[in-house]
Design a protein around this motif. Structure first.
Motif, PDB file in Angstrom:
ATOM      1  N   VAL A 281       0.850  -1.192   0.000  1.00 23.28           N
ATOM      2  CA  VAL A 281       0.000   0.000   0.000  1.00 23.28           C
ATOM      3  C   VAL A 281       0.883   1.238   0.000  1.00 23.28           C
ATOM      4  O   VAL A 281       1.840   1.334   0.770  1.00 23.28           O
ATOM      5  CB  VAL A 281      -0.937   0.020   1.228  1.00 23.28           C
ATOM      6  CG1 VAL A 281      -1.677   1.354   1.337  1.00 23.28           C
ATOM      7  CG2 VAL A 281      -1.950  -1.121   1.151  1.00 23.28           C
ATOM      8  N   LEU A 282       0.546   2.188  -0.882  1.00 26.90           N
ATOM      9  CA  LEU A 282       1.258   3.461  -0.959  1.00 26.90           C
ATOM     10  C   LEU A 282       0.485   4.499  -0.160  1.00 26.90           C
ATOM     11  O   LEU A 282      -0.680   4.782  -0.460  1.00 26.90           O
ATOM     12  CB  LEU A 282       1.387   3.912  -2.412  1.00 26.90           C
ATOM     13  CG  LEU A 282       2.197   5.191  -2.652  1.00 26.90           C
ATOM     14  CD1 LEU A 282       3.666   4.949  -2.338  1.00 26.90           C
ATOM     15  CD2 LEU A 282       2.022   5.665  -4.090  1.00 26.90           C
ATOM     16  N   GLU A 283       1.108   5.053   0.866  1.00 29.52           N
ATOM     17  CA  GLU A 283       0.458   6.058   1.704  1.00 29.52           C
ATOM     18  C   GLU A 283       1.007   7.435   1.374  1.00 29.52           C
ATOM     19  O   GLU A 283       2.207   7.697   1.526  1.00 29.52           O
ATOM     20  CB  GLU A 283       0.679   5.755   3.189  1.00 29.52           C
ATOM     21  CG  GLU A 283       0.046   6.793   4.097  1.00 29.52           C
ATOM     22  CD  GLU A 283       0.307   6.536   5.575  1.00 29.52           C
ATOM     23  OE1 GLU A 283      -0.037   7.415   6.380  1.00 29.52           O
ATOM     24  OE2 GLU A 283       0.851   5.464   5.906  1.00 29.52           O
ATOM     25  N   LEU A 284       0.139   8.333   0.930  1.00 28.95           N
ATOM     26  CA  LEU A 284       0.532   9.707   0.646  1.00 28.95           C
ATOM     27  C   LEU A 284       0.364  10.564   1.887  1.00 28.95           C
ATOM     28  O   LEU A 284      -0.649  10.476   2.593  1.00 28.95           O
ATOM     29  CB  LEU A 284      -0.303  10.281  -0.503  1.00 28.95           C
ATOM     30  CG  LEU A 284       0.284  10.098  -1.901  1.00 28.95           C
ATOM     31  CD1 LEU A 284       0.405   8.618  -2.249  1.00 28.95           C
ATOM     32  CD2 LEU A 284      -0.561  10.831  -2.934  1.00 28.95           C
ATOM     33  N   TRP A 313       5.902   3.624   1.556  1.00 26.80           N
ATOM     34  CA  TRP A 313       5.540   2.340   0.989  1.00 26.80           C
ATOM     35  C   TRP A 313       5.438   1.314   2.110  1.00 26.80           C
ATOM     36  O   TRP A 313       6.391   1.078   2.848  1.00 26.80           O
ATOM     37  CB  TRP A 313       6.563   1.881  -0.043  1.00 26.80           C
ATOM     38  CG  TRP A 313       6.279   0.497  -0.578  1.00 26.80           C
ATOM     39  CD1 TRP A 313       7.009  -0.624  -0.364  1.00 26.80           C
ATOM     40  CD2 TRP A 313       5.175   0.113  -1.402  1.00 26.80           C
ATOM     41  NE1 TRP A 313       6.437  -1.693  -1.002  1.00 26.80           N
ATOM     42  CE2 TRP A 313       5.304  -1.272  -1.649  1.00 26.80           C
ATOM     43  CE3 TRP A 313       4.085   0.801  -1.950  1.00 26.80           C
ATOM     44  CZ2 TRP A 313       4.388  -1.987  -2.410  1.00 26.80           C
ATOM     45  CZ3 TRP A 313       3.169   0.090  -2.713  1.00 26.80           C
ATOM     46  CH2 TRP A 313       3.337  -1.286  -2.943  1.00 26.80           C
ATOM     47  N   HIS A 314       4.235   0.732   2.258  1.00 31.42           N
ATOM     48  CA  HIS A 314       4.009  -0.332   3.237  1.00 31.42           C
ATOM     49  C   HIS A 314       4.041  -1.664   2.484  1.00 31.42           C
ATOM     50  O   HIS A 314       3.117  -1.972   1.731  1.00 31.42           O
ATOM     51  CB  HIS A 314       2.655  -0.163   3.922  1.00 31.42           C
ATOM     52  CG  HIS A 314       2.494   1.133   4.653  1.00 31.42           C
ATOM     53  ND1 HIS A 314       3.150   1.413   5.830  1.00 31.42           N
ATOM     54  CD2 HIS A 314       1.750   2.239   4.369  1.00 31.42           C
ATOM     55  CE1 HIS A 314       2.818   2.615   6.255  1.00 31.42           C
ATOM     56  NE2 HIS A 314       1.967   3.142   5.375  1.00 31.42           N
ATOM     57  N   GLU A 315       5.091  -2.432   2.686  1.00 29.67           N
ATOM     58  CA  GLU A 315       5.223  -3.694   1.951  1.00 29.67           C
ATOM     59  C   GLU A 315       4.291  -4.772   2.480  1.00 29.67           C
ATOM     60  O   GLU A 315       3.673  -5.516   1.715  1.00 29.67           O
ATOM     61  CB  GLU A 315       6.675  -4.169   2.019  1.00 29.67           C
ATOM     62  CG  GLU A 315       6.967  -5.408   1.204  1.00 29.67           C
ATOM     63  CD  GLU A 315       8.446  -5.729   1.173  1.00 29.67           C
ATOM     64  OE1 GLU A 315       8.785  -6.920   1.170  1.00 29.67           O
ATOM     65  OE2 GLU A 315       9.267  -4.791   1.167  1.00 29.67           O
ATOM     66  N   GLN A 316       4.177  -4.882   3.804  1.00 31.08           N
ATOM     67  CA  GLN A 316       3.308  -5.889   4.418  1.00 31.08           C
ATOM     68  C   GLN A 316       1.903  -5.316   4.558  1.00 31.08           C
ATOM     69  O   GLN A 316       1.428  -4.995   5.647  1.00 31.08           O
ATOM     70  CB  GLN A 316       3.876  -6.315   5.776  1.00 31.08           C
ATOM     71  CG  GLN A 316       5.269  -6.901   5.699  1.00 31.08           C
ATOM     72  CD  GLN A 316       5.304  -8.183   4.879  1.00 31.08           C
ATOM     73  OE1 GLN A 316       4.363  -8.966   4.877  1.00 31.08           O
ATOM     74  NE2 GLN A 316       6.412  -8.406   4.177  1.00 31.08           N
ATOM     75  N   ALA A 317       1.234  -5.167   3.435  1.00 29.82           N
ATOM     76  CA  ALA A 317      -0.075  -4.527   3.410  1.00 29.82           C
ATOM     77  C   ALA A 317      -0.813  -4.959   2.154  1.00 29.82           C
ATOM     78  O   ALA A 317      -0.211  -5.486   1.214  1.00 29.82           O
ATOM     79  CB  ALA A 317       0.082  -3.000   3.443  1.00 29.82           C
ATOM     80  N   GLY A 318      -2.106  -4.730   2.142  1.00 28.52           N
ATOM     81  CA  GLY A 318      -2.905  -5.101   0.979  1.00 28.52           C
ATOM     82  C   GLY A 318      -4.379  -4.957   1.285  1.00 28.52           C
ATOM     83  O   GLY A 318      -4.772  -4.242   2.214  1.00 28.52           O
TER      84      GLY A 318
END
Length: 542
Positions: A281-284, A313-318
């Motif tokens: 997940v990309l967090e702005l 950038w949250h790699e462990q996310a979805g």
């Protein structure tokens, strides 16, 4: 089995659960050997807890490499390495074998690790040690707790004897059997699983039911709706992502524990690509936000500065569909779901709890009741907790071939660009967050609010979807979440045998599974799945 631990499998035969404490994790070989022995033993305990500690996090390559030459351990090592990401300082819980092998790994100093936990061990494995630590280990033992080590030096033997351990002559194993009456601040908790009633069958209730059922409870899950996940847990798809703060706040650390637990459940119970996906997940963040890059390598799998702009950038996310997760939890052995059950009150009668329906009928009677009824929880508990409703409206529509974004995004609202449904791919954006509101009616103003947030979050996606908002072809989902004032869940024992787990707010996917495991641990005096301070921050007495 490792040489010093040959006695362990024989000791746990036929037990409901077994708890092993190891004072050094290293590359995890002893844990892997115990796991292998558990798999091979027909008389294995129903639940195996393995609690270990190490000053530094173990690398996935070291786990795999250490077991590479042992065919029986190599596949287990690969599973362990797959879960051993992001091991920051503190407690980390990993689950294997459908949640029946629980590894609780503490990264940090041994004495800090022992202070974090309040359980009693059935077996102890000594690796790293010092005299003070041995006495701390002894405080986690009951008379008869077995002990094993690879090599008993004179210094270690002396330290063990002073702490109350008696070693078998000429061997590297023994037991805790002090000549004095041991005193410990740890209370003996030995509750045999019985019958439990869970009131509410959304994310919070289904997670509690599954955690208790894995420990042998017979659970009746009561819900006012005619089908599971009909309330706020009926959200078509939601984001699962850790919270980020420059100071690594309480919420940030809690959210990482919760995300790890939920991902373990999703991998085991759901269909990847259909019910969930680990997309990242990309967090702005706002333009004036300056991310503090964490120097710890263990943080990189969690969050790092993205290549574009002020973003993380949250790699462990979805994304995850909550309803399939709820149904999977409720389908675990030992759980019976009952719909259209409107609970009016809970009464104590002859040492048991009676759950009374509107009209006076007894819906169920049990020794353990867990209230997970969202905004209805406070009423059932005589307003001994305080919560408030939060209305949320999600806008969504058919993707219709539009390419909106490569990954989900959040920040000012959220965007999930591509989720498979029975009618094809769909997109979701929103959600509104209206405190004190409980209406489920569709509101045109909320659709417009979702579009305005999307323009800030993903301008190109907003431009592509604006015609759908304009012509009224956008679909709607509304739900009412339950939240506490500080936006953290409420979990704890209200009276003996009467518990609550509620107020997940907009983070039910993050917190439900973690709270279910924490509640079960507290009921049974098990190792906690997170730091004790973090656990206290969820308690109803905070």
């Amino acid at each position: 089995m490792f040489p010093a631990g040959r006695e362990l499998p024989g000791a746990w035969g036929g037990q409901r659960q077994w708890r092993i404490l190891e004072t050094g994790f290293g590359s995890g070989l002893k844990f892997l050997a115990c796991w292998r022995a558990w798999k091979d033993d027909p008389a294995r305990p129903g639940l195996l807890h393995f609690v270990a500690m190490d000053a530094r996090p173990v690398a996935a390559t070291d786990i795999v490499g250490a077991a590479a030459d042992t065919a029986a351990l190599a596949p287990l090592a690969a599973e362990l390495a797959g879960q051993g990401f992001g091991l920051t300082a503190g407690v980390h819980r990993m689950q294997f074998e459908d949640g029946r092998i629980l590894l609780t790994l503490f990264v940090g100093e041994m004495r800090d690790a022992l202070r974090q936990q309040v359980f009693r061990a059935d077996s102890v494995v000594i690796d790293a040690w010092d005299p003070a630590a041995l006495k701390a280990v002894a405080r986690h033992c009951r008379r008869g707790t077995t002990i094993a080590t690879d090599n008993v030096s004179a210094a270690l033997g002396h330290g063990l004897a002073e702490a109350g351990f008696v070693m078998t002559p000429g061997e590297t194993h023994g037991m805790f059997n002090p000549a004095w009456q041991p005193r410990s601040r740890l209370a003996e908790v030995d509750i045999e699983p019985g019958h439990c009633t869970v009131i509410g069958a959304g994310l919070a209730g289904a997670a509690v039911a599954a955690s208790l059922a894995r420990r042998g409870w017979r659970v009746i899950a009561l819900d006012i709706a005619s089908s599971p996940a009909s309330g706020a847990s009926g959200l078509p798809a939601g984001l699962l992502a850790p919270h980020y703060s420059p100071d690594d706040s309480l919420l940030s650390r809690l959210s990482r524990c919760g995300v790890r637990t939920t991902l373990q459940q999703a991998r085991h119970l759901l269909r990847e690509g259909e019910d969930w996906a680990l997309t990242g997940v990309l967090e702005l963040r706002p333009d004036d936000f300056a991310m503090v890059e964490d120097a710890r390598e263990a943080m990189r799998p969690w969050n790092r500065r993205a290549a574009q702009g002020n973003a993380i950038w949250h790699e462990q996310a979805g994304w995850i569909k909550p309803a399939p997760l709820v149904r999977a939890w409720l389908s675990q052995p030992g759980i019976e779901w009952r719909g259209e059950c409107e609970v009016q009150s809970i009464e104590r009668s002859n040492g048991r709890w009676r759950v009374i329906a509107t009209g006076g009928a007894v819906l169920d009677e049990s020794e353990l009741v867990v209230v997970t009824a969202a905004t209805g929880s406070a009423r059932l508990l005589g307003n001994r907790i305080s919560t408030h409703p939060v209305r949320g409206q999600v806008s969504w529509g058919d993707q219709a071939g539009a390419s909106l974004a490569p990954t989900p995004m959040n920040g000012s609202g959220h965007l999930i660009p591509s989720v498979p449904t029975s009618r094809g791919l769909a997109w979701y954006c929103g959600s509104t967050y209206e405190t004190g509101q409980d209406s489920l009616e569709e509101r045109a103003a909320d659709h417009q609010s979702n579009l305005e947030r999307l323009r800030k979050l993903a301008p190109e996606a907003a431009a592509a979807l604006a015609p759908s908002f304009a012509d009224g072809s956008v679909h709607v989902w509304t739900g009412v979440r339950c939240a506490a004032t500080d936006r953290r869940p409420l979990l704890g024992e209200v009276e003996p045998g009467l518990w609550v787990s509620t107020a997940m707010g907009s983070r039910g996917l993050t917190f439900a599974a973690l709270c279910g495991e924490l509640l079960a641990a507290r009921v049974h005096g098990e190792p906690f799945p997170l730091d004790r301070r973090l656990a206290q921050s969820l308690d109803i007495t905070r």
